[in-house]
Design a protein around this motif. Structure first.
Motif, PDB file in Angstrom:
ATOM      1  N   VAL A  98     -11.026   9.545  -7.566  1.00 33.54           N
ATOM      2  CA  VAL A  98     -10.328   8.974  -8.716  1.00 33.54           C
ATOM      3  C   VAL A  98      -9.031   8.360  -8.210  1.00 33.54           C
ATOM      4  N   VAL A  99      -8.908   7.059  -8.395  1.00 32.87           N
ATOM      5  CA  VAL A  99      -7.716   6.337  -7.964  1.00 32.87           C
ATOM      6  C   VAL A  99      -7.039   5.782  -9.205  1.00 32.87           C
ATOM      7  N   VAL A 100      -5.792   6.159  -9.394  1.00 37.70           N
ATOM      8  CA  VAL A 100      -5.024   5.731 -10.560  1.00 37.70           C
ATOM      9  C   VAL A 100      -4.378   4.383 -10.280  1.00 37.70           C
ATOM     10  N   CYS A 101      -4.450   3.510 -11.272  1.00 36.90           N
ATOM     11  CA  CYS A 101      -3.758   2.224 -11.248  1.00 36.90           C
ATOM     12  C   CYS A 101      -2.730   2.277 -12.374  1.00 36.90           C
ATOM     13  N   SER A 102      -1.457   2.029 -12.072  1.00 36.01           N
ATOM     14  CA  SER A 102      -0.441   2.196 -13.094  1.00 36.01           C
ATOM     15  C   SER A 102       0.760   1.294 -12.855  1.00 36.01           C
ATOM     16  N   PHE A 103       1.432   0.947 -13.948  1.00 29.76           N
ATOM     17  CA  PHE A 103       2.711   0.243 -13.859  1.00 29.76           C
ATOM     18  C   PHE A 103       3.850   1.231 -13.612  1.00 29.76           C
ATOM     19  N   HIS A 104       3.590   2.516 -13.777  1.00 25.75           N
ATOM     20  CA  HIS A 104       4.619   3.546 -13.617  1.00 25.75           C
ATOM     21  C   HIS A 104       4.908   3.779 -12.133  1.00 25.75           C
ATOM     22  N   GLU A 105       6.120   3.469 -11.730  1.00 22.87           N
ATOM     23  CA  GLU A 105       6.521   3.656 -10.338  1.00 22.87           C
ATOM     24  C   GLU A 105       7.236   4.977 -10.108  1.00 22.87           C
ATOM     25  N   ASP A 106       7.538   5.686 -11.194  1.00 26.13           N
ATOM     26  CA  ASP A 106       8.320   6.905 -11.042  1.00 26.13           C
ATOM     27  C   ASP A 106       7.531   7.997 -10.339  1.00 26.13           C
ATOM     28  N   PRO A 107       8.197   8.743  -9.467  1.00 26.50           N
ATOM     29  CA  PRO A 107       7.515   9.800  -8.717  1.00 26.50           C
ATOM     30  C   PRO A 107       6.884  10.868  -9.614  1.00 26.50           C
ATOM     31  N   ALA A 108       7.465  11.129 -10.774  1.00 27.91           N
ATOM     32  CA  ALA A 108       6.937  12.177 -11.652  1.00 27.91           C
ATOM     33  C   ALA A 108       5.531  11.836 -12.140  1.00 27.91           C
ATOM     34  N   THR A 109       5.292  10.573 -12.469  1.00 29.75           N
ATOM     35  CA  THR A 109       3.965  10.172 -12.925  1.00 29.75           C
ATOM     36  C   THR A 109       2.952  10.278 -11.796  1.00 29.75           C
ATOM     37  N   LYS A 110       3.355   9.840 -10.613  1.00 23.93           N
ATOM     38  CA  LYS A 110       2.467   9.926  -9.454  1.00 23.93           C
ATOM     39  C   LYS A 110       2.157  11.394  -9.126  1.00 23.93           C
ATOM     40  N   GLU A 111       3.173  12.246  -9.163  1.00 19.16           N
ATOM     41  CA  GLU A 111       2.968  13.671  -8.893  1.00 19.16           C
ATOM     42  C   GLU A 111       2.056  14.312  -9.937  1.00 19.16           C
ATOM     43  N   ALA A 112       2.238  13.928 -11.208  1.00 20.95           N
ATOM     44  CA  ALA A 112       1.389  14.482 -12.273  1.00 20.95           C
ATOM     45  C   ALA A 112      -0.066  14.045 -12.080  1.00 20.95           C
ATOM     46  N   ALA A 113      -0.266  12.785 -11.699  1.00 22.85           N
ATOM     47  CA  ALA A 113      -1.624  12.292 -11.460  1.00 22.85           C
ATOM     48  C   ALA A 113      -2.263  13.028 -10.283  1.00 22.85           C
ATOM     49  N   THR A 114      -1.504  13.230  -9.225  1.00 17.97           N
ATOM     50  CA  THR A 114      -2.008  13.950  -8.054  1.00 17.97           C
ATOM     51  C   THR A 114      -2.334  15.404  -8.423  1.00 17.97           C
ATOM     52  N   ALA A 115      -1.442  16.033  -9.184  1.00 17.74           N
ATOM     53  CA  ALA A 115      -1.677  17.416  -9.607  1.00 17.74           C
ATOM     54  C   ALA A 115      -2.917  17.526 -10.498  1.00 17.74           C
ATOM     55  N   ALA A 116      -3.200  16.473 -11.266  1.00 18.18           N
ATOM     56  CA  ALA A 116      -4.383  16.477 -12.133  1.00 18.18           C
ATOM     57  C   ALA A 116      -5.668  16.236 -11.357  1.00 18.18           C
ATOM     58  N   GLY A 117      -5.535  15.785 -10.088  1.00 18.32           N
ATOM     59  CA  GLY A 117      -6.723  15.600  -9.256  1.00 18.32           C
ATOM     60  C   GLY A 117      -6.946  14.200  -8.739  1.00 18.32           C
ATOM     61  N   ALA A 118      -6.006  13.282  -8.971  1.00 17.08           N
ATOM     62  CA  ALA A 118      -6.179  11.915  -8.470  1.00 17.08           C
ATOM     63  C   ALA A 118      -6.145  11.911  -6.949  1.00 17.08           C
ATOM     64  N   ASP A 119      -7.001  11.075  -6.352  1.00 18.57           N
ATOM     65  CA  ASP A 119      -7.065  10.948  -4.897  1.00 18.57           C
ATOM     66  C   ASP A 119      -6.159   9.852  -4.369  1.00 18.57           C
TER      67      ASP A 119
END
Length: 135
Positions: A98-119
């Protein structure tokens, strides 16, 4: 009644550096953005888009039918929202990246996606070269 989910064959240990063709499903609520991603991915020789969907139910069908090994997911999904979608994809298709594509550059969003299981996490806007380097 229990649904039997067909998992894509041959789980991939990693995305980058794998010479096989990646079978990709695009999951984004907007048709226009899926169209742009499909256009960019068409320039990637190691990628075959096997489906696109605007919601999770359609994406799950596309994953099963196309034997996808990668889902490109817009994190701003309406129902279920993006982080919950990641979790459900992980639960139903553990071998699919699962690869997330997002306009959100903030580290918190990236960390949340990774914690949820994004690769992986790709920040929009991106171009064909960005995607080619990822795959």
């Amino acid at each position: 009644m229990t649904d039997t989910l067909m998992a894509p064959p041959e789980p991939m240990p990693s995305i980058a550096g794998d010479s096989r063709t990646h079978r990709v499903v695009l999951l984004d609520p907007r048709d226009d953005r899926r169209g742009v991603m499909r256009l960019f991915l068409g320039q990637c020789p190691s990628v075959l888009v096997v489906g696109d969907a605007g919601n999770l139910a359609d994406a799950e069908r596309e994953i099963r039918e196309g034997f996808a090994d990668v889902v490109l997911l817009e994190i701003q999904m309406p129902v279920p929202e993006g982080l919950a979608t990641i979790g459900l994809l992980r639960e139903h298709f553990p071998a699919v990246h699962v690869v997330v594509c997002s306009f959100h550059e903030d580290p918190a969003t990236k960390e949340a996606a990774t914690a949820a299981g994004a690769d992986g996490y790709i920040i929009k806007p991106f171009n064909a070269r960005d995607l080619q380097q990822f795959f």
